[in-house]
Write a protein that holds these residues in place. Structure first.
Motif, PDB file in Angstrom:
ATOM      1  N   ALA A 173      16.572   9.631  56.592  1.00  0.00           N
ATOM      2  CA  ALA A 173      16.965  10.765  55.746  1.00  0.00           C
ATOM      3  C   ALA A 173      18.442  10.683  55.367  1.00  0.00           C
ATOM      4  O   ALA A 173      18.819  10.974  54.220  1.00  0.00           O
ATOM      5  CB  ALA A 173      16.658  12.085  56.447  1.00  0.00           C
ATOM      6  N   ALA A 174      19.293  10.274  56.288  1.00  0.00           N
ATOM      7  CA  ALA A 174      20.726  10.128  55.999  1.00  0.00           C
ATOM      8  C   ALA A 174      20.969   8.975  55.026  1.00  0.00           C
ATOM      9  O   ALA A 174      21.819   9.072  54.135  1.00  0.00           O
ATOM     10  CB  ALA A 174      21.507   9.914  57.294  1.00  0.00           C
ATOM     11  N   MET A 175      20.207   7.903  55.187  1.00  0.00           N
ATOM     12  CA  MET A 175      20.326   6.770  54.261  1.00  0.00           C
ATOM     13  C   MET A 175      19.905   7.200  52.851  1.00  0.00           C
ATOM     14  O   MET A 175      20.575   6.891  51.862  1.00  0.00           O
ATOM     15  CB  MET A 175      19.466   5.600  54.739  1.00  0.00           C
ATOM     16  CG  MET A 175      19.957   4.991  56.050  1.00  0.00           C
ATOM     17  SD  MET A 175      18.788   3.818  56.783  1.00  0.00           S
ATOM     18  CE  MET A 175      18.970   2.413  55.662  1.00  0.00           C
ATOM     19  N   ARG A 176      18.811   7.924  52.786  1.00  0.00           N
ATOM     20  CA  ARG A 176      18.322   8.411  51.486  1.00  0.00           C
ATOM     21  C   ARG A 176      19.348   9.342  50.831  1.00  0.00           C
ATOM     22  O   ARG A 176      19.545   9.299  49.621  1.00  0.00           O
ATOM     23  CB  ARG A 176      16.987   9.126  51.668  1.00  0.00           C
ATOM     24  CG  ARG A 176      16.432   9.646  50.375  1.00  0.00           C
ATOM     25  CD  ARG A 176      15.129  10.365  50.553  1.00  0.00           C
ATOM     26  NE  ARG A 176      14.689  10.891  49.269  1.00  0.00           N
ATOM     27  CZ  ARG A 176      13.597  11.553  49.109  1.00  0.00           C
ATOM     28  NH1 ARG A 176      12.786  11.777  50.111  1.00  0.00           N
ATOM     29  NH2 ARG A 176      13.278  12.011  47.907  1.00  0.00           N
ATOM     30  N   GLN A 177      20.015  10.162  51.629  1.00  0.00           N
ATOM     31  CA  GLN A 177      21.025  11.083  51.093  1.00  0.00           C
ATOM     32  C   GLN A 177      22.158  10.310  50.422  1.00  0.00           C
ATOM     33  O   GLN A 177      22.662  10.722  49.378  1.00  0.00           O
ATOM     34  CB  GLN A 177      21.569  11.985  52.211  1.00  0.00           C
ATOM     35  CG  GLN A 177      22.566  13.009  51.722  1.00  0.00           C
ATOM     36  CD  GLN A 177      21.970  13.993  50.727  1.00  0.00           C
ATOM     37  OE1 GLN A 177      20.831  14.418  50.869  1.00  0.00           O
ATOM     38  NE2 GLN A 177      22.740  14.350  49.709  1.00  0.00           N
ATOM     39  N   ILE A 178      22.555   9.203  50.997  1.00  0.00           N
ATOM     40  CA  ILE A 178      23.597   8.383  50.370  1.00  0.00           C
ATOM     41  C   ILE A 178      23.124   7.914  48.996  1.00  0.00           C
ATOM     42  O   ILE A 178      23.854   8.009  48.009  1.00  0.00           O
ATOM     43  CB  ILE A 178      23.981   7.182  51.260  1.00  0.00           C
ATOM     44  CG1 ILE A 178      24.647   7.676  52.542  1.00  0.00           C
ATOM     45  CG2 ILE A 178      24.913   6.229  50.505  1.00  0.00           C
ATOM     46  CD1 ILE A 178      24.871   6.590  53.578  1.00  0.00           C
ATOM     47  N   VAL A 179      21.885   7.428  48.925  1.00  0.00           N
ATOM     48  CA  VAL A 179      21.325   6.979  47.638  1.00  0.00           C
ATOM     49  C   VAL A 179      21.352   8.119  46.634  1.00  0.00           C
ATOM     50  O   VAL A 179      21.742   7.941  45.476  1.00  0.00           O
ATOM     51  CB  VAL A 179      19.894   6.428  47.820  1.00  0.00           C
ATOM     52  CG1 VAL A 179      19.228   6.166  46.471  1.00  0.00           C
ATOM     53  CG2 VAL A 179      19.911   5.163  48.664  1.00  0.00           C
ATOM     54  N   GLU A 180      20.953   9.301  47.052  1.00  0.00           N
ATOM     55  CA  GLU A 180      20.919  10.465  46.157  1.00  0.00           C
ATOM     56  C   GLU A 180      22.313  10.805  45.620  1.00  0.00           C
ATOM     57  O   GLU A 180      22.445  11.286  44.500  1.00  0.00           O
ATOM     58  CB  GLU A 180      20.327  11.679  46.881  1.00  0.00           C
ATOM     59  CG  GLU A 180      18.868  11.547  47.214  1.00  0.00           C
ATOM     60  CD  GLU A 180      17.959  11.549  46.001  1.00  0.00           C
ATOM     61  OE1 GLU A 180      18.332  12.117  44.960  1.00  0.00           O
ATOM     62  OE2 GLU A 180      16.869  10.955  46.096  1.00  0.00           O
ATOM     63  N   GLU A 181      23.366  10.551  46.406  1.00  0.00           N
ATOM     64  CA  GLU A 181      24.730  10.881  46.003  1.00  0.00           C
ATOM     65  C   GLU A 181      25.365   9.821  45.106  1.00  0.00           C
ATOM     66  O   GLU A 181      26.400  10.069  44.496  1.00  0.00           O
ATOM     67  CB  GLU A 181      25.607  11.085  47.243  1.00  0.00           C
ATOM     68  CG  GLU A 181      25.234  12.321  48.035  1.00  0.00           C
ATOM     69  CD  GLU A 181      25.992  12.438  49.342  1.00  0.00           C
ATOM     70  OE1 GLU A 181      26.971  11.689  49.548  1.00  0.00           O
ATOM     71  OE2 GLU A 181      25.595  13.284  50.163  1.00  0.00           O
ATOM     72  N   CYS A 182      24.768   8.651  45.028  1.00  0.00           N
ATOM     73  CA  CYS A 182      25.350   7.560  44.241  1.00  0.00           C
ATOM     74  C   CYS A 182      24.991   7.682  42.769  1.00  0.00           C
ATOM     75  O   CYS A 182      23.888   8.098  42.424  1.00  0.00           O
ATOM     76  CB  CYS A 182      24.877   6.210  44.772  1.00  0.00           C
ATOM     77  SG  CYS A 182      25.566   5.813  46.395  1.00  0.00           S
ATOM     78  N   GLY A 183      25.926   7.299  41.916  1.00  0.00           N
ATOM     79  CA  GLY A 183      25.699   7.345  40.476  1.00  0.00           C
ATOM     80  C   GLY A 183      25.457   5.986  39.858  1.00  0.00           C
ATOM     81  O   GLY A 183      25.090   5.889  38.691  1.00  0.00           O
ATOM     82  N   CYS A 184      25.648   4.927  40.620  1.00  0.00           N
ATOM     83  CA  CYS A 184      25.536   3.566  40.089  1.00  0.00           C
ATOM     84  C   CYS A 184      24.950   2.660  41.164  1.00  0.00           C
ATOM     85  O   CYS A 184      25.310   2.775  42.333  1.00  0.00           O
ATOM     86  CB  CYS A 184      26.924   3.074  39.678  1.00  0.00           C
ATOM     87  SG  CYS A 184      26.980   1.377  39.126  1.00  0.00           S
ATOM     88  N   CYS A 185      24.067   1.786  40.757  1.00  0.00           N
ATOM     89  CA  CYS A 185      23.523   0.772  41.655  1.00  0.00           C
ATOM     90  C   CYS A 185      23.891  -0.586  41.084  1.00  0.00           C
ATOM     91  O   CYS A 185      23.663  -0.854  39.902  1.00  0.00           O
ATOM     92  CB  CYS A 185      22.008   0.903  41.766  1.00  0.00           C
ATOM     93  SG  CYS A 185      21.253  -0.322  42.847  1.00  0.00           S
ATOM     94  N   ARG A 186      24.472  -1.430  41.909  1.00  0.00           N
ATOM     95  CA  ARG A 186      24.825  -2.783  41.475  1.00  0.00           C
ATOM     96  C   ARG A 186      23.769  -3.752  41.958  1.00  0.00           C
ATOM     97  O   ARG A 186      23.485  -3.812  43.165  1.00  0.00           O
ATOM     98  CB  ARG A 186      26.194  -3.168  42.031  1.00  0.00           C
ATOM     99  CG  ARG A 186      27.310  -2.340  41.428  1.00  0.00           C
ATOM    100  CD  ARG A 186      28.607  -2.468  42.224  1.00  0.00           C
ATOM    101  NE  ARG A 186      29.515  -1.396  41.853  1.00  0.00           N
ATOM    102  CZ  ARG A 186      29.497  -0.167  42.385  1.00  0.00           C
ATOM    103  NH1 ARG A 186      28.632   0.135  43.330  1.00  0.00           N
ATOM    104  NH2 ARG A 186      30.348   0.749  41.979  1.00  0.00           N
TER     105      ARG A 186
END
Length: 166
Positions: A12-25
């Protein structure tokens, strides 16, 4: 991961980081074996503890060519950037949260699957997942998903202990 004290293992904490990101490299490999890194907007979907990322693009270009040649890619996202000053240069640090991993790319052909991917992408930025997309736009856009096979997360939490008088 070298810094186990910064590792995040809770899904869940890992997913939260993804949700907060605006760009994926995305990290790809070009014809010469060199790294090719491209920043992209993305959407995500979670089923159980499986993460799937969605992307869109023009139908052609270097990224598309490389993805068709090698479906295995790496990815990285980061957020929460903050420079934390210290009284000496070596005491400066940087706070952040990040995820990185790898997976396999699949180009979506079915119009319903393509629309689903685009709506996942739109939902990530707008919190709305029911956007109408014209047939012309749907046909002109490459939509692909990255089924994540492995990923890690890391956080550097920093408390501000030093304040400047300046």
């Amino acid at each position: 991961m070298r810094r186990k004290d910064r590792e995040i293992t809770d899904f869940a904490a890992m997913r939260q980081i993804v949700e907060e990101c605006g760009c994926c490299r995305l990290g790809l490999v070009d014809e010469d074996g060199a790294a090719y890194i491209v920043p992209l907007n993305f959407g995500c979907e979670v089923e159980g503890e499986t993460l799937t990322l969605y992307f869109h693009s023009a139908q052609e270009g270097q990224k598309i060519t490389l993805l068709r040649q090698n479906k295995i890619v790496s990815f990285e996202m980061d957020t929460g950037h903050r420079l934390v000053p210290g009284p000496k240069a070596e005491e400066y640090t940087y706070a952040y949260r990040s995820v990185m991993g790898r997976g396999t790319v699949e180009f979506l052909q079915d119009p319903a699957a393509r629309l689903h991917g685009l709506n996942c992408l739109m939902a990530h930025y707008t919190r709305r997942a029911d956007w109408p997309v014209s047939e012309g736009m749907l046909g002109a856009t490459a939509v692909f998903r990255l089924r994540v096979t492995s990923w890690t997360a890391k956080e550097h939490k920093v408390c501000l202990l030093y304040t400047s008088d300046a």
